[in-house]
Design an enzyme around this catalytic site. Sequence first.
Site, PDB file in Angstrom:
ATOM      1  N   LYS A  62      24.381  32.364  -1.224  1.00 54.18           N
ATOM      2  CA  LYS A  62      23.683  31.414  -2.107  1.00 54.18           C
ATOM      3  C   LYS A  62      23.174  32.079  -3.369  1.00 54.18           C
ATOM      4  CE  LYS A  62      22.115  27.249  -0.254  1.00 54.18           C
ATOM      5  NZ  LYS A  62      21.687  26.619   0.961  1.00 54.18           N
ATOM      6  N   ASN A 195      18.156  50.899  -6.724  1.00 54.32           N
ATOM      7  CA  ASN A 195      18.062  51.547  -5.416  1.00 54.32           C
ATOM      8  C   ASN A 195      16.716  51.201  -4.775  1.00 54.32           C
ATOM      9  OD1 ASN A 195      18.723  53.194  -3.273  1.00 54.32           O
ATOM     10  ND2 ASN A 195      18.963  55.059  -4.495  1.00 54.32           N
ATOM     11  N   PHE A 196      16.555  51.595  -3.523  1.00 52.32           N
ATOM     12  CA  PHE A 196      15.300  51.473  -2.772  1.00 52.32           C
ATOM     13  C   PHE A 196      14.792  50.034  -2.672  1.00 52.32           C
ATOM     14  CE2 PHE A 196      15.225  55.809  -4.730  1.00 52.32           C
ATOM     15  CZ  PHE A 196      15.509  56.501  -3.564  1.00 52.32           C
ATOM     16  N   LEU A 197      15.720  49.083  -2.589  1.00 53.77           N
ATOM     17  CA  LEU A 197      15.328  47.690  -2.321  1.00 53.77           C
ATOM     18  C   LEU A 197      14.812  47.629  -0.880  1.00 53.77           C
ATOM     19  CD1 LEU A 197      15.302  44.588  -2.649  1.00 53.77           C
ATOM     20  CD2 LEU A 197      17.744  44.607  -2.103  1.00 53.77           C
ATOM     21  N   LYS A 206      13.002  35.723   4.100  1.00 47.44           N
ATOM     22  CA  LYS A 206      12.235  34.693   3.388  1.00 47.44           C
ATOM     23  C   LYS A 206      12.701  34.578   1.938  1.00 47.44           C
ATOM     24  CE  LYS A 206       8.038  35.636   6.090  1.00 47.44           C
ATOM     25  NZ  LYS A 206       8.142  34.496   6.994  1.00 47.44           N
ATOM     26  N   ARG A 207      13.863  35.113   1.634  1.00 50.57           N
ATOM     27  CA  ARG A 207      14.454  35.066   0.285  1.00 50.57           C
ATOM     28  C   ARG A 207      13.600  35.809  -0.748  1.00 50.57           C
ATOM     29  NH1 ARG A 207      19.497  33.931   1.397  1.00 50.57           N
ATOM     30  NH2 ARG A 207      19.788  33.717  -0.858  1.00 50.57           N
ATOM     31  N   LEU A 208      12.921  36.869  -0.300  1.00 53.16           N
ATOM     32  CA  LEU A 208      12.161  37.693  -1.240  1.00 53.16           C
ATOM     33  C   LEU A 208      13.104  38.642  -2.005  1.00 53.16           C
ATOM     34  CD1 LEU A 208       9.164  37.634  -1.749  1.00 53.16           C
ATOM     35  CD2 LEU A 208       8.859  39.513  -0.125  1.00 53.16           C
ATOM     36  N   THR A 231      24.731  50.616  -4.506  1.00 51.98           N
ATOM     37  CA  THR A 231      25.505  50.697  -3.272  1.00 51.98           C
ATOM     38  C   THR A 231      24.735  49.973  -2.180  1.00 51.98           C
ATOM     39  OG1 THR A 231      24.441  52.779  -2.689  1.00 51.98           O
ATOM     40  CG2 THR A 231      26.574  52.948  -3.769  1.00 51.98           C
ATOM     41  N   LEU A 447      22.083  57.877  -4.801  1.00 54.69           N
ATOM     42  CA  LEU A 447      21.260  58.476  -3.745  1.00 54.69           C
ATOM     43  C   LEU A 447      20.867  57.482  -2.654  1.00 54.69           C
ATOM     44  CD1 LEU A 447      19.015  60.426  -6.233  1.00 54.69           C
ATOM     45  CD2 LEU A 447      20.955  61.333  -4.931  1.00 54.69           C
TER      46      LEU A 447
HETATM   47  C1  LIG Z   1      21.546  44.224 -15.544  1.00 58.09           C
HETATM   48  C2  LIG Z   1      20.639  44.737 -14.569  1.00 58.09           C
HETATM   49  C3  LIG Z   1      20.941  44.211 -13.146  1.00 58.09           C
HETATM   50  C4  LIG Z   1      20.061  44.826 -12.087  1.00 58.09           C
HETATM   51  C5  LIG Z   1      20.300  44.255 -10.690  1.00 58.09           C
HETATM   52  C6  LIG Z   1      21.640  44.670 -10.097  1.00 58.09           C
HETATM   53  C7  LIG Z   1      21.783  44.160  -8.667  1.00 58.09           C
HETATM   54  C8  LIG Z   1      21.002  45.018  -7.675  1.00 58.09           C
HETATM   55  C9  LIG Z   1      21.172  44.510  -6.275  1.00 58.09           C
HETATM   56  C10 LIG Z   1      20.300  45.249  -5.284  1.00 58.09           C
HETATM   57  C11 LIG Z   1      20.850  46.604  -4.930  1.00 58.09           C
HETATM   58  C12 LIG Z   1      20.036  47.275  -3.862  1.00 58.09           C
HETATM   59  C13 LIG Z   1      20.576  48.614  -3.461  1.00 58.09           C
HETATM   60  C14 LIG Z   1      19.798  49.087  -2.231  1.00 58.09           C
HETATM   61  O1  LIG Z   1      18.669  49.423  -2.312  1.00 58.09           O
HETATM   62  S1  LIG Z   1      20.652  49.093  -0.728  1.00 58.09           S
HETATM   63  C15 LIG Z   1      19.370  49.277   0.480  1.00 58.09           C
HETATM   64  C16 LIG Z   1      18.857  47.952   0.906  1.00 58.09           C
HETATM   65  N1  LIG Z   1      17.683  48.095   1.753  1.00 58.09           N
HETATM   66  C17 LIG Z   1      17.688  48.040   3.092  1.00 58.09           C
HETATM   67  O2  LIG Z   1      18.709  47.831   3.706  1.00 58.09           O
HETATM   68  C18 LIG Z   1      16.336  48.303   3.746  1.00 58.09           C
HETATM   69  C19 LIG Z   1      16.122  47.455   4.980  1.00 58.09           C
HETATM   70  N2  LIG Z   1      16.305  46.046   4.666  1.00 58.09           N
HETATM   71  C20 LIG Z   1      15.451  45.324   3.907  1.00 58.09           C
HETATM   72  O3  LIG Z   1      14.439  45.790   3.402  1.00 58.09           O
HETATM   73  C21 LIG Z   1      15.824  43.873   3.686  1.00 58.09           C
HETATM   74  O4  LIG Z   1      16.717  43.459   4.703  1.00 58.09           O
HETATM   75  C22 LIG Z   1      16.473  43.615   2.297  1.00 58.09           C
HETATM   76  C23 LIG Z   1      15.431  43.867   1.197  1.00 58.09           C
HETATM   77  C24 LIG Z   1      17.684  44.501   2.067  1.00 58.09           C
HETATM   78  C25 LIG Z   1      16.929  42.157   2.201  1.00 58.09           C
HETATM   79  O5  LIG Z   1      15.857  41.326   2.472  1.00 58.09           O
HETATM   80  P1  LIG Z   1      15.913  40.202   3.610  1.00 58.09           P
HETATM   81  O6  LIG Z   1      16.754  40.727   4.714  1.00 58.09           O
HETATM   82  O7  LIG Z   1      14.531  39.776   3.921  1.00 58.09           O
HETATM   83  O8  LIG Z   1      16.757  39.014   2.906  1.00 58.09           O
HETATM   84  P2  LIG Z   1      16.194  37.850   1.973  1.00 58.09           P
HETATM   85  O9  LIG Z   1      16.014  36.610   2.767  1.00 58.09           O
HETATM   86  O10 LIG Z   1      15.015  38.311   1.191  1.00 58.09           O
HETATM   87  O11 LIG Z   1      17.391  37.669   0.931  1.00 58.09           O
HETATM   88  C26 LIG Z   1      18.695  37.408   1.392  1.00 58.09           C
HETATM   89  C27 LIG Z   1      19.632  37.652   0.218  1.00 58.09           C
HETATM   90  O12 LIG Z   1      19.584  39.041  -0.140  1.00 58.09           O
HETATM   91  C28 LIG Z   1      20.900  39.583  -0.084  1.00 58.09           C
HETATM   92  N3  LIG Z   1      20.858  40.987   0.304  1.00 58.09           N
HETATM   93  C29 LIG Z   1      20.569  41.490   1.523  1.00 58.09           C
HETATM   94  N4  LIG Z   1      20.657  42.826   1.499  1.00 58.09           N
HETATM   95  C30 LIG Z   1      21.005  43.162   0.245  1.00 58.09           C
HETATM   96  C31 LIG Z   1      21.259  44.389  -0.398  1.00 58.09           C
HETATM   97  N5  LIG Z   1      21.171  45.567   0.244  1.00 58.09           N
HETATM   98  N6  LIG Z   1      21.585  44.389  -1.701  1.00 58.09           N
HETATM   99  C32 LIG Z   1      21.673  43.230  -2.387  1.00 58.09           C
HETATM  100  N7  LIG Z   1      21.468  42.022  -1.816  1.00 58.09           N
HETATM  101  C33 LIG Z   1      21.134  42.003  -0.522  1.00 58.09           C
HETATM  102  C34 LIG Z   1      21.594  38.741   0.961  1.00 58.09           C
HETATM  103  O13 LIG Z   1      23.009  38.884   0.847  1.00 58.09           O
HETATM  104  C35 LIG Z   1      21.081  37.355   0.609  1.00 58.09           C
HETATM  105  O14 LIG Z   1      21.727  36.858  -0.563  1.00 58.09           O
HETATM  106  P3  LIG Z   1      22.952  35.808  -0.381  1.00 58.09           P
HETATM  107  O15 LIG Z   1      23.964  36.497   0.519  1.00 58.09           O
HETATM  108  O16 LIG Z   1      22.386  34.585   0.269  1.00 58.09           O
HETATM  109  O17 LIG Z   1      23.485  35.554  -1.761  1.00 58.09           O
END
Ligand SMILES: CCCCCCCCCCCCCC(=O)SCCNC(=O)CCNC(=O)[C@H](O)C(C)(C)COP(=O)(O)OP(=O)(O)OC[C@H]1O[C@@H](n2cnc3c(N)ncnc32)[C@H](O)[C@@H]1OP(=O)(O)O
Length: 447
Positions: A62, A195-197, A206-208, A231, A447
């Site tokens: 979504k 990084n470090f999401l 909760k879609r944070l 990544t 990293l």
């Molecule tokens: C021009 C500048 C642009 C800058 C931005 C560039 C983009 C950067 C992108 C970020 C790069 C980060 C690089 C790193 O740090 S990768 C490391 C990610 N962190 C972890 O795995 C740590 C443990 N997990 C958590 O903390 C949570 O599960 C996270 C925070 C990951 C998701 O929280 P939660 O589990 O509570 O979910 P939600 O209900 O809030 O949200 C669900 C939505 O989020 C999408 N989701 C889940 N995981 C990821 C992920 N790793 N990258 C991108 N999107 C992700 C998911 O497909 C869904 O969207 P959709 O499938 O419905 O569409």
Amino acid sequence: MGDNSSLPSGSSPKPNPDLVEEESDSVIQKGHNNNDNVTSLETIVQRFQDSMSIDDNNKRHKFWETQPVGQYKDVGDFTLIEGPIEPPTPLSEVKQEPYNLPAAYEWTTCDMDSQETCDEVYLLLMNNYVEDDENMFRFNYSKEFLRWALRVPGYYRSWHIGVRAKASKKLVAFITAVPARIRVNDEVVKMAEVNFLCVHKKLRSKRLAPVLIKEVTRRVHMENIWQAAYTAGVVLPTPITTCQYWHRSLNPKKLIDVGFSRLGARMTMSRTIKLYKLPDSTVTPGFRKMELRDVPAVTRLLRNYLSQFVVAPDFDEHDVEHWLIPRDNVVDSYLVESPENHDITDFCSFYTLPSSILGNQAHSTLKAAYSYYNVSTKTPLPQLMNDALIVAKQKDFDVFNALDIMHNESFLKDLKFGPGDGQLHYYLYNYRVRSGMKPSELGLVLL
Ligand SMILES: CCCCCCCCCCCCCC(=O)SCCNC(=O)CCNC(=O)[C@H](O)C(C)(C)COP(=O)(O)OP(=O)(O)OC[C@H]1O[C@@H](n2cnc3c(N)ncnc32)[C@H](O)[C@@H]1OP(=O)(O)O
């Protein structure tokens, strides 16, 4: 080494780039105006989607479907041009106020110079960051590492973003970006490395995460930067390539004791220990630690080496000084200085990223080294990397990890690395690259 070794890189069903590449080649060869070919193209896309398992459980994205990233439907569309997906918007039109959070939460900018904030970030990640699929290990980035990774040349403090509970002020979520110049084929593009999401375990689903991603995007746009690299262990639309982790046991007994690897069939513990034994000291004449005076030579060596990859950082001397000068318990760099003419001919490096071992009585931390940038011009790469393994062993690492990127495949098997079950997907935001890129065409380590 058991074949199921895992580390918290996450893993998901893997897209099969070989399949796509093979099939798409056959489409090109067969020409354009043939119905069979149209069907083949659909089949390619269908198979690619299947391999991403978005149809198996009707999984839609979504959030990601609304973002300027390669979409699954674009896979196999050869009319799409490499480059930005969307043009930049005028800076005056970039949203000036932060995105709305649920009422109980507020934004905070995390000042990594502050010991107190650094401690809070460290604890949030230590307790809530990436785990392996079996929840046996969790990344435990050190504070010194976080400072190194975030305070890079030209960094923006506003890109180190936290979310706090309004009432308790507790840090509950985090996301970061740092500036980088990344070359994609012939174009050097200003990007943000994200990084470090992390969202606290109690606030998941909760879609944070989409709000954090939109907010970091907004703050990056405010600096007139429109592309990003990141990544993830999860499959999102759409990886530019998918890499595999390989692991080289340095302390096989501990790795087996904590369930990281298994004793191989017909192997005893003592035979396994013998199998992974390394010499006490390095073998290459002139192999030594990198120093500040080496920055110009290492920059030349690295720039020349990285120029052959499709996607790679565009490092200058400032970047090399920041990313590659050795720092205790963060990054190690070694080079080969020719004993004859003192030329710097080879270089290797690794970074330190321990993992917490969850629920083990005897051991709490797995000390892992991760292969970083390596360049060989005179010393064969397997010999250079064997010396890197020897110093990693001397420094008491338990395991040495490497991705199958750059020329790493040339040493993995010979040096007794075993394939792990962790995969790492690489992504670009608002930049399209041709599909079917192989991990060996990637020259970027995040990293
Ligand atoms: C021009 C500048 C642009 C800058 C931005 C560039 C983009 C950067 C992108 C970020 C790069 C980060 C690089 C790193 O740090 S990768 C490391 C990610 N962190 C972890 O795995 C740590 C443990 N997990 C958590 O903390 C949570 O599960 C996270 C925070 C990951 C998701 O929280 P939660 O589990 O509570 O979910 P939600 O209900 O809030 O949200 C669900 C939505 O989020 C999408 N989701 C889940 N995981 C990821 C992920 N790793 N990258 C991108 N999107 C992700 C998911 O497909 C869904 O969207 P959709 O499938 O419905 O569409």
